[in-house]
Enzyme design. Structure first.
Site, short mmCIF file in Angstrom:
data_model
loop_
_atom_site.label_atom_id
_atom_site.label_comp_id
_atom_site.label_asym_id
_atom_site.label_seq_id
_atom_site.Cartn_x
_atom_site.Cartn_y
_atom_site.Cartn_z
N MET A 168 0.85 -1.20 0.00
CA MET A 168 0.00 0.00 0.00
C MET A 168 0.89 1.25 0.00
O MET A 168 0.44 2.34 0.36
CB MET A 168 -0.93 -0.02 1.22
CG MET A 168 -1.87 -1.22 1.20
SD MET A 168 -3.39 -1.00 2.14
CE MET A 168 -2.75 -0.76 3.77
N LEU A 205 6.76 3.01 1.56
CA LEU A 205 7.69 1.88 1.65
C LEU A 205 8.73 2.06 2.74
O LEU A 205 9.25 3.15 2.96
CB LEU A 205 8.41 1.72 0.30
CG LEU A 205 7.51 1.46 -0.91
CD1 LEU A 205 8.37 1.31 -2.17
CD2 LEU A 205 6.64 0.22 -0.70
N HIS A 206 9.00 0.97 3.43
CA HIS A 206 10.05 0.95 4.46
C HIS A 206 10.92 -0.29 4.24
O HIS A 206 10.69 -1.07 3.28
CB HIS A 206 9.44 0.99 5.86
CG HIS A 206 8.39 -0.06 6.07
ND1 HIS A 206 8.66 -1.40 6.10
CD2 HIS A 206 7.04 0.05 6.24
CE1 HIS A 206 7.55 -2.07 6.30
NE2 HIS A 206 6.54 -1.22 6.38
N GLY A 251 11.02 -3.10 5.56
CA GLY A 251 10.30 -4.38 5.50
C GLY A 251 9.87 -4.68 4.07
O GLY A 251 10.09 -5.77 3.53
N HIS A 252 9.25 -3.68 3.42
CA HIS A 252 8.86 -3.87 2.01
C HIS A 252 10.08 -4.16 1.15
O HIS A 252 10.04 -5.01 0.24
CB HIS A 252 8.21 -2.60 1.44
CG HIS A 252 6.93 -2.19 2.10
ND1 HIS A 252 6.80 -1.01 2.81
CD2 HIS A 252 5.72 -2.79 2.15
CE1 HIS A 252 5.56 -0.91 3.26
NE2 HIS A 252 4.88 -1.97 2.88
N GLN A 283 -10.35 -2.65 2.39
CA GLN A 283 -9.87 -3.34 3.60
C GLN A 283 -9.84 -2.44 4.83
O GLN A 283 -9.32 -2.83 5.87
CB GLN A 283 -8.53 -4.01 3.34
CG GLN A 283 -7.34 -3.08 3.16
CD GLN A 283 -6.09 -3.83 2.72
OE1 GLN A 283 -6.01 -4.30 1.60
NE2 GLN A 283 -5.11 -3.95 3.59
N GLY A 292 4.98 -10.20 4.09
CA GLY A 292 5.81 -10.13 5.31
C GLY A 292 5.16 -10.88 6.47
O GLY A 292 3.93 -10.84 6.64
O1 PAF Z 1 -0.08 -5.73 3.53
C1 PAF Z 1 -0.52 -4.82 2.81
O2 PAF Z 1 0.14 -3.80 2.59
C2 PAF Z 1 -1.90 -4.96 2.19
O3 PAF Z 1 -2.77 -5.64 3.04
C3 PAF Z 1 -1.87 -5.64 0.80
C4 PAF Z 1 -1.39 -7.07 0.87
C5 PAF Z 1 -0.96 -4.84 -0.14
C6 PAF Z 1 -3.28 -5.64 0.19
O4 PAF Z 1 -3.79 -4.35 0.09
#
Ligand code: PAF
Length: 282
Positions: free
Chosen positions: A30, A33-34, A36-37, A61, A147
């Site tokens: 989403m 970014l840090h 972890g990503h 969500q 993650g």
């Molecule tokens: O973990 C996330 O950042 C979100 O839940 C994902 C998997 C990108 C779905 O929107």
């Protein structure tokens, strides 16, 4: 690296790179970014011929009282990081295209989504699974990277891939932590300096539980009481849950025998943070 916003552009890119052999990795995010990503990106770049990163703050969500409107976003900064890390395509989809007027189809998973974050966030997993399945259908990756920080999400996505025969391998990578142990999260940006210092209590509590298990503690009640007490000793923390569950089924355990997922969620001011550790008996 290309940055695209429509499904048609993703398809055109896929057709241009899919001609040869090789594999495609997807890192769904989403944004904001840090490290972890970036650990997921590093694995994908190392293991695949091409890597796609999706950046999309998925409204489906988030519950009505949640942080959708304030969720941190930095498209330019994220694209710079993605390019430097070797991402080939950034797909930053739009709400209008991904959820057009009349959108009516969602993925619902039973059992694994009932407890932990499913209790406080009743529509979260339905929205998360829906966008993940849509991304799988649009990007058609061979491997998708998630993650372990979102351990329930990882278990739920892994089960969806199996149950619906999606044909994507789900790869779950370890939590990346700050030097004081706080798990990396885009939501850490909400913390004031005092809350940021206080939030280190989450990992300290999990580590103390691990030491208690090494010392012979096995009862889920005793383990979770101990962790809850440790977190509640921090005045800025408000515990949502502390639970010991089966790592794959996310169902409550009474006793630790073998492996168990010790998962916590707590609020520090506006930030709701989650963390976990896999406990193992010797
Ligand atoms: O973990 C996330 O950042 C979100 O839940 C994902 C998997 C990108 C779905 O929107």
């Amino acid at each position: 690296m290309q940055v695209v916003h429509s499904k048609a552009e993703v398809l055109a890119w896929l057709q241009s790179v899919r001609a040869g052999n090789g594999t495609l990795g997807l890192v769904p995010t989403m944004g904001a970014l840090h490290a972890g990503h970036m650990s997921l990106v590093a694995a994908s770049v190392a293991e695949n011929t091409h890597t796609v990163m999706s950046l999309f703050v998925n409204p489906a969500q988030f519950g009505p009282e949640e942080d959708l409107d304030n969720y941190p976003s930095d498209l330019e900064g994220d694209c710079r990081k993605a390019e430097a890390a070797g991402v080939d395509l950034v797909y930053a989809g739009t709400v209008d295209e991904l959820y057009p007027t009349g959108y009516a189809t969602y993925v619902i998973q039973e059992q694994l989504t009932d407890g932990l974050c499913g209790t406080d966030r009743p529509i979260h997993f339905r929205g998360m699974l829906t966008i993940v399945l849509k991304l799988f259908n649009i990007v058609r990756p061979d491997i998708a990277y998630f993650g372990q920080k979102d351990a329930q999400q990882a278990a739920v996505v892994t089960r969806m891939a199996r149950d619906l025969d999606i044909g994507v391998t789900i790869c779950v990578l370890p939590i990346v932590r700050e030097p004081d142990g706080l798990a990396m999260s885009s939501r850490n940006a909400y913390l004031s300096p005092a809350e940021r210092a206080a939030a280190a209590v989450l990992y300290q509590a999990l580590q103390e539980a691990e030491a208690a298990v090494a010392g012979g503690m096995r009862s889920a009640g005793e383990i979770t009481r101990r962790v809850r007490g440790r977190i509640e000793s921090e005045p800025l923390a408000e515990v949502d849950y502390v639970e010991l569950v089966d790592c794959d089924e996310i169902s409550p355990l009474a006793e630790l025998t073998g492996r168990g997922l010790l998962a916590v969620a707590a609020r520090f001011g506006k930030a709701r943070l989650i963390d976990n550790i896999v406990l193992r008996t010797p």
